[in-house]
Enzyme design. Sequence first.
Site, short mmCIF file in Angstrom:
data_model
loop_
_atom_site.label_atom_id
_atom_site.label_comp_id
_atom_site.label_asym_id
_atom_site.label_seq_id
_atom_site.Cartn_x
_atom_site.Cartn_y
_atom_site.Cartn_z
N LYS A 253 52.97 76.51 -10.00
CA LYS A 253 51.79 76.55 -10.86
C LYS A 253 51.93 75.64 -12.07
O LYS A 253 50.95 75.21 -12.64
CB LYS A 253 51.45 77.99 -11.27
CG LYS A 253 52.47 78.71 -12.12
CD LYS A 253 51.84 80.03 -12.58
CE LYS A 253 52.90 81.01 -13.04
NZ LYS A 253 52.33 82.28 -13.47
N ARG A 254 53.16 75.37 -12.44
CA ARG A 254 53.37 74.46 -13.56
C ARG A 254 53.03 73.01 -13.21
O ARG A 254 52.33 72.32 -13.93
CB ARG A 254 54.84 74.52 -14.04
CG ARG A 254 55.22 75.78 -14.79
CD ARG A 254 54.44 75.93 -16.10
NE ARG A 254 54.68 74.82 -17.02
CZ ARG A 254 55.69 74.74 -17.86
NH1 ARG A 254 56.58 75.71 -17.91
NH2 ARG A 254 55.82 73.70 -18.66
#
Length: 467
Positions: A253-254
């Site tokens: 998700k980063r």
Amino acid sequence: MAVPDASKVRVRIAPSPTGFAHLGTASTALYNALFARANGGTFVLRVDDTDLERNRPEYELVIYDALHWLGLDWDEGPDKGGPDAPYRQSERRDLYREHAARLLGEGKAYRCYCTREELDAERKQAQAEKRPYKYSRRCLGPDAPKDRTEFAVRFKVPGGEVKFKDMIRGDMSFDADLIGDFIIVKSDGYPTYNFASPVDDAAMNISHVIRGEEHLSNTPYQLMIVDALGYPRPVAYAHMPLILAKDGAKLSKRKHPEANLILYREEGYLPEALINYLALLGWNPGTSQEIFTFDELVLAFSFDRVQHAGARFDWEKLNWINGEYIRRLDDEELAQRLKPFLPKLDDATIRRAVPALRTRLPKLKAAAELLEYLWTEPPAPQLEPEAAERVRAAMAVLKELPWEPEPIHEALMGVVEKSGLGPNKTFMPVRLAVTGKKISPPIDYTLALLPKDVALSRLQRAVGGSA
RNA sequence: GGCCCCAUCGUCUAGUGGACUAGGACGCGGCCCUUUCAAGGCUGAGAUCGCGGGUUCGAAUCCCGCUGGGGCUACCA
């Protein structure tokens, strides 16, 4: 507890409320939903909120919202209730405590008083000696630390071979002698994933466990728990290939915005198009069909046509599928779906724009760029004398016209013909004057969507002078 | 490090021993259509099937090894 009925298909997903709806959750939910529907089974949503650090109750809504948007609805869950309630693991702690106590009582588990530092040291030691790490079982022997109060519960791994059937990969076999005693209850009293998950699956009579491939190696852990507790094992497992980022790495998700489900709604992907794309990532029907409704997927999907390797996410293909879906929408439907993306426009204008938009949208959000000139004042263009002359000729006929695409089109074609030049010699300067851009919907629509006086004043301004 | 999974055009994939001069889709190039941009039609380039050994009359397809990628090996899930 419900009476186990082996003939009944019950599947589940167990996302964690971390404040983020992951693409992988949608993918797993899709396959579970398809399998449940195809077999007249039940689809359960269980919230896996055993990590106190990361989970927030209000984050459940983020997941519900994303799944609802995709049309992936569950039959039982925290918000819906059901025969196996509660469906939140944090509310099922008595159940895990009970089961842990049973294992403890039967000598199949034991308390471990080791600190994290001690455990880290053990692990580093093993690493330094290049030997596979397994917990030392210190707390089982005479060296167990005394006078400590904080403990975790470890499962005493019996060893041996653990076999199970995977609907995608066939017969699987793991050597449990290589698996160290693992923690099933953390010192905060919460169960770990590899304990809570099999306990719940058994308690909820889950018949088929369909999940991502990252859980393939967890399966022997969970099966040993099921066996130790004396529960029947699930009929089968299915470990779906992972969705990889464009660069082949696991979606994080980063680093990868495409991991975030919310993004797709914001960008204007149709949920049914995303579902369609997700289905095709890692699975194929064996025919040349590419566009599937959900019902068609239910009929066509089977685990034996699922790919074994991870599949890379590809925006281009998604855009194409999304465009296909947009083109197939009827006028009214497309107008409705466009509304949230065109907050500055009234319904009537959106409806009038739809025919000109349909083939030009890889995603709904693209409409905003195409129609931006309707709510912003474009800069006045610098026109060559020749171009300005064309604009004047256009203005002359436009003034007397009913303000609709057809009459505008006919009148402008007349101007073009009289000029003896190509249509673009007239259309492009008009387009520039009205929108400030070289790209816009067809010129008749471009003009008709604007109020007549505004359109004319922009043309007037472009040729110098006021209206 | 150990265990496990995996490997066909850039990407998603078809392919389960001979029909493969490896097919389709997306993307990319060209042409047509055309009012810009799209959409649509036609067309083209693009994979010595990761590498090396076997088995076989014959292998992308079976076996072994290697390499590469991924997962698990946490008091994350």
